[in-house]
Design a protein around this motif. Structure first.
Motif, mmCIF file in Angstrom:
data_model
loop_
_atom_site.group_PDB
_atom_site.id
_atom_site.type_symbol
_atom_site.label_atom_id
_atom_site.label_comp_id
_atom_site.label_asym_id
_atom_site.label_seq_id
_atom_site.Cartn_x
_atom_site.Cartn_y
_atom_site.Cartn_z
ATOM 1 N N ARG A 134 -19.909 2.428 -22.840
ATOM 2 C CA ARG A 134 -20.507 3.598 -23.646
ATOM 3 C C ARG A 134 -19.107 4.251 -23.677
ATOM 4 O O ARG A 134 -18.406 4.062 -22.543
ATOM 5 C CB ARG A 134 -21.268 4.252 -22.805
ATOM 6 N N ASP A 174 -21.328 6.928 -27.102
ATOM 7 C CA ASP A 174 -21.836 6.263 -28.084
ATOM 8 C C ASP A 174 -22.304 5.018 -27.419
ATOM 9 O O ASP A 174 -21.178 4.701 -26.402
ATOM 10 C CB ASP A 174 -20.696 5.757 -28.659
ATOM 11 N N ALA A 175 -22.717 4.337 -27.416
ATOM 12 C CA ALA A 175 -23.341 2.481 -27.306
ATOM 13 C C ALA A 175 -21.958 2.083 -27.996
ATOM 14 O O ALA A 175 -22.134 1.832 -29.525
ATOM 15 C CB ALA A 175 -23.939 2.188 -27.568
#
Length: 501
Positions: free
Chosen positions: A378, A382-383
């Protein structure tokens, strides 16, 4: 007290019933012997008559039924062999999906119209009914944290050779729009040797990575059935755009924003031996997928090799006191994948992978108990996906009380987990190669790291419904092992999928 006359009548009645039973048994044996002799008798196949094929080409049908005559040229058929060969042809017709499944097959004597006809001549009459050439369908879908409405137009048997043209449009809460058109045609009238061309345009929100992806592309595929399973070989070209970035999008997402062009060759091998793929009780499933993008003549502006393997096994569990099928089963599934960066075109330096090519892991269809994209690297919230992953699941399923074994409802308990990693930092400069910090070393170290320590784990219970179209699950999940930054989900989770882990 019974009189002597009554006793005598009773004796005669018993003897009569015995005689009747013996006569019936002898008659049945005689009929069975006559059927055996009839089916073993050599016959000459003089012709095949097909009715109900107003829109299907004769040449197409001739390719399907011609093997019956070719086999009959070497030596005469027996009646049982004629029925067997006709059944093979009928199965091919059924696989093309242009006729209603209930066929009529009749054996008849040909008309005595020439001197070559013999008493052993026999003809086959196939009575078929074509399906409607136009099919319209609309509906709604709910699942995987998304709701959508869709419309579908299917044109069957367009040129009389089982060709299909399919248009599909969908609008949803996450997939804002998706339009797709595909054309399929069998080669040599073989339902197991099919070509496909298609195109798509879609716009999809990806909130787990703070962006929207717009894709426009086309593909060509070839599918065939051979020993080992179903094969698929294809080429695809796609223009992708990462746009609509959120105000809090991470530097990684912003760095990959903009346009990219992927040109790739794909191959997959699928072997499915499960009794019921959406809710298996016995059998196994395996799939291997390979993709080569950007390297050599493929060009584009992304280059990588991608490999994925997937497997599932199911065994029935007998329950003491229950005869036959208990409905209790144990299933296990595994998935793993590797993305290997490659040079673009004929360049010598591979580039790191992009966000829209990396693997994502987590969600109700793979590692339950985590949000979509909840596992792995991450950047902020956000991934950003990973280059190497492995995941597995073990499920124990029970039939619901008072519902019955035959109904497609099950209660399940499960444990699943997985890991998703990005390749360790690597360079291709000369000084870095001398230090051993090469791409190959990075891949090896990352694969080794997958097995270090426990994977991210969750366990839970839930309800499963296997609809003919998809599998529905409503689970209560409890995350057991969570790594720093991962996005777990404790509580209820709803999922819809075709091939769930």
């Amino acid at each position: 007290m019974a009189s002597p006359d009554d006793r005598e009548e009773s004796i005669f009645e018993t003897l009569r019933r015995q005689d009747d039973a013996e006569a019936q048994a002898a008659k049945a044996s005689l009929v069975s012997e006559k059927e055996r002799l009839l089916y073993a008798k050599e016959q000459k196949l003089s012709g095949i008559r097909i009715t109900g094929t107003q829109h299907t080409r004769k040449a197409f049908l001739r390719r399907i039924i011609s093997p019956i005559f070719k086999a009959n040229q070497d030596q005469p058929y027996t009646l049982s062999e004629i029925v067997r060969e006709a059944s093979i042809a009928i199965d091919k017709l059924r696989q093309h999906d242009i006729f209603h499944p209930h066929f009529g097959i009749f054996l008849e004597k040909p008309p005595q119209i020439n001197s070559t006809s013999t008493p052993t001549d026999i003809a086959i009459h196939l009575s078929l009914k074509e399906k409607p050439r136009l099919l319209l369908k609309t509906g709604t879908d709910v699942g995987n944290s998304e709701g959508s409405a869709y419309g579908n137009v299917l044109l069957r048997n367009i040129f009389g050779g089982a060709e299909t043209l399919n248009f599909n449009a969908a609008l949803g809460t996450r997939t804002r729009s998706a339009y797709q058109a595909t054309f399929q045609t069998p080669f040599l009238a073989n339902p197991y040797f099919v070509g496909e061309i298609g195109g798509l345009a879609s716009s999809t929100q990806k909130p787990w990575a703070s962006h929207e992806e717009v894709t426009k592309g086309a593909w060509a595929k070839l599918r065939w059935l051979a020993r080992g399973g179903r094969h698929e070989l294809g080429y695809s070209g796609a223009w992708r755009q990462l746009t609509g970035l959120a105000s809090n999008a991470s530097p990684t997402v912003r760095g990959d924003a903009g346009d990219s062009l992927k040109s790739s060759i794909t191959y997959s091998l699928t072997n499915d031996r499960r009794d019921y793929p959406l809710l298996p009780e016995k059998g196994f499933y395996s799939k291997t997928s390979l993709e080569l993008a950007g390297w050599g003549l493929l060009q584009g502006d992304v280059g990588f090799g991608k490999a994925e393997i997937e497997g599932q096994g199911a065994i029935p569990i007998p329950v003491p006191g229950i005869k036959g099928r208990s409905g209790v089963s144990f299933t296990t599934g595994v998935r793993a994948g590797l993305l290997y960066p490659l040079p673009i075109g004929f360049d010598s330096k591979p580039a790191p992978s992009r966000l829209n090519d990396r693997f994502q892991l987590g969600g109700p269809t793979d590692v339950r108990g985590f949000r979509l994209g909840g596992l792995g690297p991450r950047d902020g919230s956000d991934a950003v996906g990973g280059d190497v992953y492995a995941a597995g699941s073990a499920n124990l399923l029970f039939p619901l009380p008072r519902v019955g074994v035959e109904k497609p409802f099950r209660f399940q308990t499960f444990v699943n987990g997985g890991r998703l990693l990005a390749l360790k930092t690597w360079q291709v400069e000369k000084d870095q190669v001398e230090k051993g910090n090469t791409l190959q070393k990075s891949v090896a170290e990352t694969i080794t790291e997958i097995g270090n320590g426990l994977p991210s784990l969750s366990a839970g219970i839930g309800l499963v419904y296997a609809h003919p179209v998809a599998r529905f699950e409503l689970n209560f999940s409890l995350p057991l092992v969570i790594r720093k930054g991962e996005d777990a989900r404790k509580g209820l989770q709803f999922g819809v999928g075709i091939n769930m882990l």
